[in-house]
Each structure stands twice: as C-alpha cells, then as structure tokens.
Design an enzyme around this catalytic site. Sequence first.
Site, PDB file in Angstrom:
ATOM      1  N   HIS A  14       1.130  -1.477   0.112  1.00 42.34           N
ATOM      2  CA  HIS A  14      -0.172   0.016   0.077  1.00 42.34           C
ATOM      3  C   HIS A  14       0.971   1.155  -0.323  1.00 42.34           C
ATOM      4  O   HIS A  14       2.001   1.398   0.182  1.00 42.34           O
ATOM      5  CB  HIS A  14      -1.094  -0.035   1.032  1.00 42.34           C
ATOM      6  CG  HIS A  14      -0.404   0.139   2.945  1.00 42.34           C
ATOM      7  ND1 HIS A  14      -1.168   0.516   3.653  1.00 42.34           N
ATOM      8  CD2 HIS A  14       0.515   0.564   2.895  1.00 42.34           C
ATOM      9  CE1 HIS A  14      -0.677   0.639   4.498  1.00 42.34           C
ATOM     10  NE2 HIS A  14       0.918   0.294   4.062  1.00 42.34           N
ATOM     11  N   CYS A  33       5.521   5.550   4.783  1.00 47.28           N
ATOM     12  CA  CYS A  33       4.885   4.806   4.815  1.00 47.28           C
ATOM     13  C   CYS A  33       3.752   5.650   3.038  1.00 47.28           C
ATOM     14  O   CYS A  33       2.727   5.304   2.097  1.00 47.28           O
ATOM     15  CB  CYS A  33       3.554   5.317   5.635  1.00 47.28           C
ATOM     16  SG  CYS A  33       3.374   3.875   6.891  1.00 47.28           S
ATOM     17  N   HIS A  39       5.092   0.093  -0.409  1.00 44.09           N
ATOM     18  CA  HIS A  39       5.569  -1.049   0.108  1.00 44.09           C
ATOM     19  C   HIS A  39       4.613  -1.717   0.660  1.00 44.09           C
ATOM     20  O   HIS A  39       3.184  -1.570   1.161  1.00 44.09           O
ATOM     21  CB  HIS A  39       6.179   0.389   2.138  1.00 44.09           C
ATOM     22  CG  HIS A  39       5.313   0.436   2.765  1.00 44.09           C
ATOM     23  ND1 HIS A  39       4.586   2.004   2.303  1.00 44.09           N
ATOM     24  CD2 HIS A  39       4.900   0.356   3.890  1.00 44.09           C
ATOM     25  CE1 HIS A  39       3.612   1.556   3.287  1.00 44.09           C
ATOM     26  NE2 HIS A  39       4.218   1.131   4.126  1.00 44.09           N
ATOM     27  N   HIS A  41       3.765  -4.939   3.935  1.00 43.56           N
ATOM     28  CA  HIS A  41       3.274  -5.531   5.528  1.00 43.56           C
ATOM     29  C   HIS A  41       2.874  -6.760   4.968  1.00 43.56           C
ATOM     30  O   HIS A  41       1.979  -7.403   3.816  1.00 43.56           O
ATOM     31  CB  HIS A  41       2.350  -4.546   5.880  1.00 43.56           C
ATOM     32  CG  HIS A  41       2.336  -3.195   5.774  1.00 43.56           C
ATOM     33  ND1 HIS A  41       3.876  -3.429   7.369  1.00 43.56           N
ATOM     34  CD2 HIS A  41       2.197  -2.467   5.398  1.00 43.56           C
ATOM     35  CE1 HIS A  41       3.217  -1.430   7.046  1.00 43.56           C
ATOM     36  NE2 HIS A  41       2.998  -1.382   6.511  1.00 43.56           N
ATOM     37  N   ASP A  79      -4.720 -10.903  -0.390  1.00 40.86           N
ATOM     38  CA  ASP A  79      -3.685 -11.093  -0.136  1.00 40.86           C
ATOM     39  C   ASP A  79      -2.670 -10.615  -1.692  1.00 40.86           C
ATOM     40  O   ASP A  79      -2.871 -11.453  -2.703  1.00 40.86           O
ATOM     41  CB  ASP A  79      -3.557 -12.608  -0.432  1.00 40.86           C
ATOM     42  CG  ASP A  79      -2.580 -13.331   0.486  1.00 40.86           C
ATOM     43  OD1 ASP A  79      -1.288 -12.940   0.441  1.00 40.86           O
ATOM     44  OD2 ASP A  79      -2.104 -14.686  -0.191  1.00 40.86           O
ATOM     45  N   HIS A  80      -1.530 -10.620  -1.368  1.00 41.26           N
ATOM     46  CA  HIS A  80      -0.450 -10.301  -2.828  1.00 41.26           C
ATOM     47  C   HIS A  80      -1.411  -9.314  -3.456  1.00 41.26           C
ATOM     48  O   HIS A  80      -1.112  -8.958  -5.102  1.00 41.26           O
ATOM     49  CB  HIS A  80       0.022 -11.162  -3.066  1.00 41.26           C
ATOM     50  CG  HIS A  80       0.803 -12.091  -2.280  1.00 41.26           C
ATOM     51  ND1 HIS A  80       0.470 -12.962  -1.336  1.00 41.26           N
ATOM     52  CD2 HIS A  80       1.715 -12.641  -2.635  1.00 41.26           C
ATOM     53  CE1 HIS A  80       1.679 -13.443  -1.180  1.00 41.26           C
ATOM     54  NE2 HIS A  80       2.810 -13.461  -1.939  1.00 41.26           N
ATOM     55  N   GLU A 124      -0.354  -4.890  11.347  1.00 45.25           N
ATOM     56  CA  GLU A 124       0.406  -4.190  10.485  1.00 45.25           C
ATOM     57  C   GLU A 124       1.394  -4.711  10.566  1.00 45.25           C
ATOM     58  O   GLU A 124       2.347  -5.270   9.851  1.00 45.25           O
ATOM     59  CB  GLU A 124      -0.212  -2.736  10.556  1.00 45.25           C
ATOM     60  CG  GLU A 124       0.441  -2.793   9.304  1.00 45.25           C
ATOM     61  CD  GLU A 124       0.300  -1.082   9.065  1.00 45.25           C
ATOM     62  OE1 GLU A 124      -0.930  -1.210   7.758  1.00 45.25           O
ATOM     63  OE2 GLU A 124       0.558  -0.176   9.638  1.00 45.25           O
TER      64      GLU A 124
HETATM   65 NI    NI Z   1       2.342   0.485   5.797  1.00 46.68          NI
END
Ligand code: NI
Length: 135
Positions: A14, A33, A39, A41, A79-80, A124
Amino acid sequence: MIYVTRREVFSSSHRLFNPKFNEEENDRIFGKCNNLNGHGHNYILEVVVKGEINPDTGYVIDLKLLKTIIIENIIKKVDHKNLNLDVDFLYGIIPTAENIAVGIWKQLIDKISSGKLYSIKLYETENNYVEYKGE
Ligand code: NI
C-alpha cells in the site's frame, strides 16, 4: 456467551497518501508510508465471533466454515494485492490499518452464519495493531 477466533495472514502493498494534500503535506503526515511506489506488510487478521454454544455441535460457529468465509470474502481479495488499487471494498479509501479493519468488518458482518461478528483485529507490524468492534 463465548468468543471464538480465527487467525489468517495476508501480504499486501500500500501507499498512504491523501490526494487532497500536496506532496509536502503527504510527506509530513505519512512519512515513509507515503513512498511513491508503495511498501509491503505481512498482516495478521483475527476475526472474533461471539455466541452461545450450540448444544448439538458444541460449536459457536464451525471454525472450518469461519475460515472459508474469511478466505473467500477477504483473503482472496487482499493477499498479494495493492490495497490502493486492487481491492473493491477499499477503493478510494486511504488503506491504513484502521480503514482496512473497518472495510473487513463491513465485508464480513452479513456473512457470519452463526454467532455474531464481535471484532476485527488487524496487526500491521509486530507492534502495531488496531481493533474494530463495529462502533
Ligand atoms: Ni504501511
């Protein structure tokens, strides 16, 4: 009343930014961020259902069924994926842990077939998590 929890994990990317703000403001508010190309998580999601124990099964909700509900309605969508662009229920929303948790709640609230959705907990990072209980 008893509470049952199913944990699932997913990995997503995100970028946190608000298109209303200029570059400098986004940088000040969101810091790292706000990285232009995003980036990632490894999220941990915990879905808690509360209810009475069904005397015939001993379950509040069959955890195999709860797992399937979470996989079908959430994990397959996130996911992904890029949470800014790829996820219908997050589109147009700044994908903070807070907003993702509320989005997941809204996706699941009508899907829990026995018991009642009690909380969504979303980790997160190892040290940061949010919890939403619908209010
Ligand atoms: Ni983040």
